[in-house]
Design an enzyme around this catalytic site. Sequence first.
Site, PDB file in Angstrom:
ATOM      1  N   CYS A   1      -1.313   2.885-133.445  1.00 43.64           N
ATOM      2  CA  CYS A   1      -2.405   3.272-132.519  1.00 43.64           C
ATOM      3  C   CYS A   1      -2.089   4.420-131.693  1.00 43.64           C
ATOM      4  O   CYS A   1      -2.939   5.066-131.221  1.00 43.64           O
ATOM      5  CB  CYS A   1      -3.143   2.303-131.902  1.00 43.64           C
ATOM      6  SG  CYS A   1      -2.735   0.618-132.750  1.00 43.64           S
TER       7      CYS A   1
ATOM      8  N   CYS B   1     -12.408  -7.042-126.546  1.00 41.01           N
ATOM      9  CA  CYS B   1     -11.762  -6.112-127.564  1.00 41.01           C
ATOM     10  C   CYS B   1     -12.501  -4.751-127.706  1.00 41.01           C
ATOM     11  O   CYS B   1     -13.719  -4.763-127.912  1.00 41.01           O
ATOM     12  CB  CYS B   1     -11.977  -6.823-128.973  1.00 41.01           C
ATOM     13  SG  CYS B   1     -11.355  -8.782-129.073  1.00 41.01           S
TER      14      CYS B   1
ATOM     15  N   ILE C   1     -14.561  -1.623-133.707  1.00 43.10           N
ATOM     16  CA  ILE C   1     -14.090  -0.801-134.902  1.00 43.10           C
ATOM     17  C   ILE C   1     -14.902   0.446-135.141  1.00 43.10           C
ATOM     18  O   ILE C   1     -16.232   0.389-135.274  1.00 43.10           O
ATOM     19  CB  ILE C   1     -14.186  -1.731-136.036  1.00 43.10           C
ATOM     20  CG1 ILE C   1     -13.153  -2.989-135.814  1.00 43.10           C
ATOM     21  CG2 ILE C   1     -13.857  -0.966-137.357  1.00 43.10           C
ATOM     22  CD1 ILE C   1     -13.304  -4.122-136.993  1.00 43.10           C
TER      23      ILE C   1
ATOM     24  N   LYS D   1     -12.181   0.602-125.163  1.00 45.82           N
ATOM     25  CA  LYS D   1     -12.935  -0.478-125.105  1.00 45.82           C
ATOM     26  C   LYS D   1     -14.543  -0.076-125.301  1.00 45.82           C
ATOM     27  O   LYS D   1     -15.141  -0.813-125.999  1.00 45.82           O
ATOM     28  CB  LYS D   1     -12.832  -1.160-123.833  1.00 45.82           C
ATOM     29  CG  LYS D   1     -13.733  -2.324-123.567  1.00 45.82           C
ATOM     30  CD  LYS D   1     -13.578  -3.634-124.508  1.00 45.82           C
ATOM     31  CE  LYS D   1     -14.790  -4.413-124.532  1.00 45.82           C
ATOM     32  NZ  LYS D   1     -15.872  -4.089-125.266  1.00 45.82           N
TER      33      LYS D   1
ATOM     34  N   HIS E   1     -12.004   3.138-130.689  1.00 50.87           N
ATOM     35  CA  HIS E   1     -10.623   3.250-130.965  1.00 50.87           C
ATOM     36  C   HIS E   1     -10.278   3.616-132.457  1.00 50.87           C
ATOM     37  O   HIS E   1      -9.868   2.693-133.073  1.00 50.87           O
ATOM     38  CB  HIS E   1      -9.948   2.128-130.482  1.00 50.87           C
ATOM     39  CG  HIS E   1      -8.569   1.845-130.643  1.00 50.87           C
ATOM     40  ND1 HIS E   1      -7.833   3.089-130.765  1.00 50.87           N
ATOM     41  CD2 HIS E   1      -7.612   0.896-130.775  1.00 50.87           C
ATOM     42  CE1 HIS E   1      -6.362   2.600-131.006  1.00 50.87           C
ATOM     43  NE2 HIS E   1      -6.325   1.464-130.990  1.00 50.87           N
TER      44      HIS E   1
END
Lengths: 389, 389, 142, 142
Positions: B85, B209, B212, B332, B336
């Site tokens: 990441c 989380c 995506i 968030k 990401h």
Amino acid sequence: MRKVAIIGAGNSKFGNRSDVNIMELAFEAVKPALEDAEATAKDVEFMALGSTGAGAWYAELLPAIVTAEHCGLTGAGLVRCEAACASGSAAFFTAYSAIATGQADIAMALGVEKMREIDTPTTMEWIGRAGSYLWEFHNFGLTFPAYYALYATAHMARFGTTEEDLALVAVKNHKYGSMNPLAHLQNRITVEDVLSSMVIAYPLKLFDCCPITDGAAALVLASEEKVKELKVDTPVWVAGIGYASGTANLSRRQHYVGLEASVLASKRAFKSSKIKPDDVDVAEVHDCFTIAEIMAYEDVGFCKKGEGAKLIREGQTEIGGKIPINLDGGLKAKGHPIGATGCSMIYELTKQLREEVERNRQAPMKNYVALAHNVGGTGHYCYVTVLKR
Amino acid sequence: MRKVAIIGAGNSKFGNRSDVNIMELAFEAVKPALEDAEATAKDVEFMALGSTGAGAWYAELLPAIVTAEHCGLTGAGLVRCEAACASGSAAFFTAYSAIATGQADIAMALGVEKMREIDTPTTMEWIGRAGSYLWEFHNFGLTFPAYYALYATAHMARFGTTEEDLALVAVKNHKYGSMNPLAHLQNRITVEDVLSSMVIAYPLKLFDCCPITDGAAALVLASEEKVKELKVDTPVWVAGIGYASGTANLSRRQHYVGLEASVLASKRAFKSSKIKPDDVDVAEVHDCFTIAEIMAYEDVGFCKKGEGAKLIREGQTEIGGKIPINLDGGLKAKGHPIGATGCSMIYELTKQLREEVERNRQAPMKNYVALAHNVGGTGHYCYVTVLKR
Amino acid sequence: MTYMPSLRSREIKIAPQTPISKISPFWEGLKEGKVLATKCRKCGKLYFPPTPDCPECLSSEMEWVQLSCEAEIETFTHVVVRPASFQHHKPYTVAIGKLKEGVKVLAWLTGFKLSEIKVGMKVKLAAKTTPEGELTYEFVPP
Amino acid sequence: MTYMPSLRSREIKIAPQTPISKISPFWEGLKEGKVLATKCRKCGKLYFPPTPDCPECLSSEMEWVQLSCEAEIETFTHVVVRPASFQHHKPYTVAIGKLKEGVKVLAWLTGFKLSEIKVGMKVKLAAKTTPEGELTYEFVPP
Ligand SMILES: [Zn+2]
Ligand SMILES: [Zn+2]
């Protein structure tokens, strides 16, 4: 920019290494490299790893992380570099830069690849996708030998290069491979063996192709200050690095008789190192297929375009010739663990420059200058590294 | 070591980008970055690309090559950098180094990721393997939220951090995301929304989380000489970069209340840039999960270990607080796209330092210093980049 | 070779869905028997494979143009050892042909014996729908 | 959401065979109900997961030692949303436990309700063979 030297080099046995996982294989290169440098794992501030198969050819998805843990390098800055078959050279460039900028005093370039944990058709599938998946693989199923075969056909049509000429490259590289205990293939072969081997992608036959190999190689690099501080006996200096790229689609290339990326990267390497092709005592060139070595002679500048076949015919790239090439057996016989190859080329040249290889394959040194030419994909990437003792 | 500045920045719209392939998505960042720099693609001598999904999340195996062809960058030296990441930051570091060493005058860092061309369970499978496949995934099926959940449980047990504290991070980042037209998630949420969302990996819930996301970001870097030659109005200087790594196996870590790699990388970044945490006007920290942002406050040094929850409770990381953090919505809410995140963080900070973001999310500038903290995996990698206008 | 113990990893199946929105006219063209390229309205450069963005001038103002289909073989190969997903095919010939418009195309070459194929030979580029219903294009005898 | 045209890539299946020659005693141990670690003969450091090479001193002279199995939970999670290859499992709890020898182990924790699990709790580490015949290890009530 600070001067940077190679102060340690290690290379695992190349071959079918189904006895070790990716971490254990890396260890076989890292440990001797550190011992050679008389350094410890904790001295390494930055490590760049070359590997392309993560998660696909072997299960570990973060090879830089798992090999670092296994070899005691955790804590160091880490990055995995991918430049296809030139990943090892890209990792070397990255580790080199970390020192040249002054950000690290000791860094490591590590190349490691496991290619034999999956079946061969799946390996062919993965490597065939390395180019333009959408336009050259999806409908047309190009394989890696096939991409290079397109170059072989064009080179043969344009310059009269023959299948026998290609075979001579394999014969030479197997000869030197047979003298290199680290090589994957150690059998000597004849032109007839090559010509009679099965066709993989016309005009390339089985013995025109490098094997599918597992292997690892590691280099410890240090700044000039560190070299003095550690009183290193035989530092091998990085004289210059050149890099370039070619189009993803082969259909976008100008011609098929040489790799533009090789030409450009070589020019940049010679310019930055202030060295000419004639100064080079020994070279490693990217011979994933026999045609690749012939094109490399021309593209790097060891001969004119179209005269590569003449060079191999005359034996000019053997010991005693104008420029001895691939004295470790090359990708063809030593093997081509994709991400490890660049580091392994530089490992070999380091040993050559230090005059530490087996006597029958030691190149005579005049200027103590060596060159590694490492192509990624089919001329998609190229890195050329010039070393000087 | 030469000084290096960011002279151009571009960022695609983040989100579910099923309208574009990886090359087209990259173009949406590269073109504005070049325009911002008043440079052409041919000026770029070296390009480092951050991406992790090649061949798996999207079909193209050599993203550096295909995006370079698509964006007119072919010919430049290329490398793909993987640091999970933190790949975007690793690419930035590599492009930065190419200039700092004097090997290039203009270079590009490009981060790009497509994550939504495959189904979610397969994405969870891939990302879960990023750590130690053999010992922590194969038998135990850890997912990425689960790795961070292990940290959340420990942090809560040790410091009394609560699920409400974690939720506050999501609420803040959605608030700023709602002001950022590039963000994936632009809805504002409440603590109650977070607490009542489904459990993904206890104690982390859906709204703890990051989504995506597909996205790309690009930065054009130049040497001091080039900045002068081009008469760049508002160069943003790279003041220092720190890097570090953590063990592959979480079971080999010392504790689960912070990331050692973050601590080490931050220290190195502050040391090399001669800047202190208090000097920073605005920061991006790695908030893939809410607990990650709380730990980052502590690990980077914006507060003491264990006081991260206090910082968010007091609103100290909003505009008007001690240190405004993730004003673009963070991972968030902005999203990401794994390999793009590092470059996107630096894109945002470049715009912040140039005081060019939407007015309601512009941080007040005192020292014109910004910091990007980018974690790869679960503290497997960390890169910290300090910028100064 | 001696047996080496190993652990078989959990299997992953991957088949990403590549978006083709921006180049969908190409596949529409194939359906109608046409092979299309894109041409930059700003700098005039012609592209095959087609692209919605011009690498030369970074403009995204492109127009679709039909290619003439008259090609000359620049190089070729015959793929005997095939990748996993092409195992069910017989060995195939791949060629790169240069069209009279100047762009080049890489595609299968059918309708010739391998020994008949020469660099410099004239061939025709044709759109095609495979028996499985997939859209593609190939070089065939003129 | 509007329909976006896409091209499905050719499927690849991957399941590499990871060599375990150098750590095969670990799996042999599981079969006998033991959880083994390696200890460096040179520097004395104990490793879990076991490793044939010592990251501390780079020696490859290791010995196999059986762990006591008395562990204390350092942290845990309960995995509800599972990866593709674990879809057939019910949600599972994963914990990291510290053994009295000092090494830590990450494994599934079974035999407790989620609400009963606390950091600091004592558990037992046990070797296990799954119904499918796979060798593993887990934390269970002491
Ligand atoms: Zn144009
Ligand atoms: Zn030891």
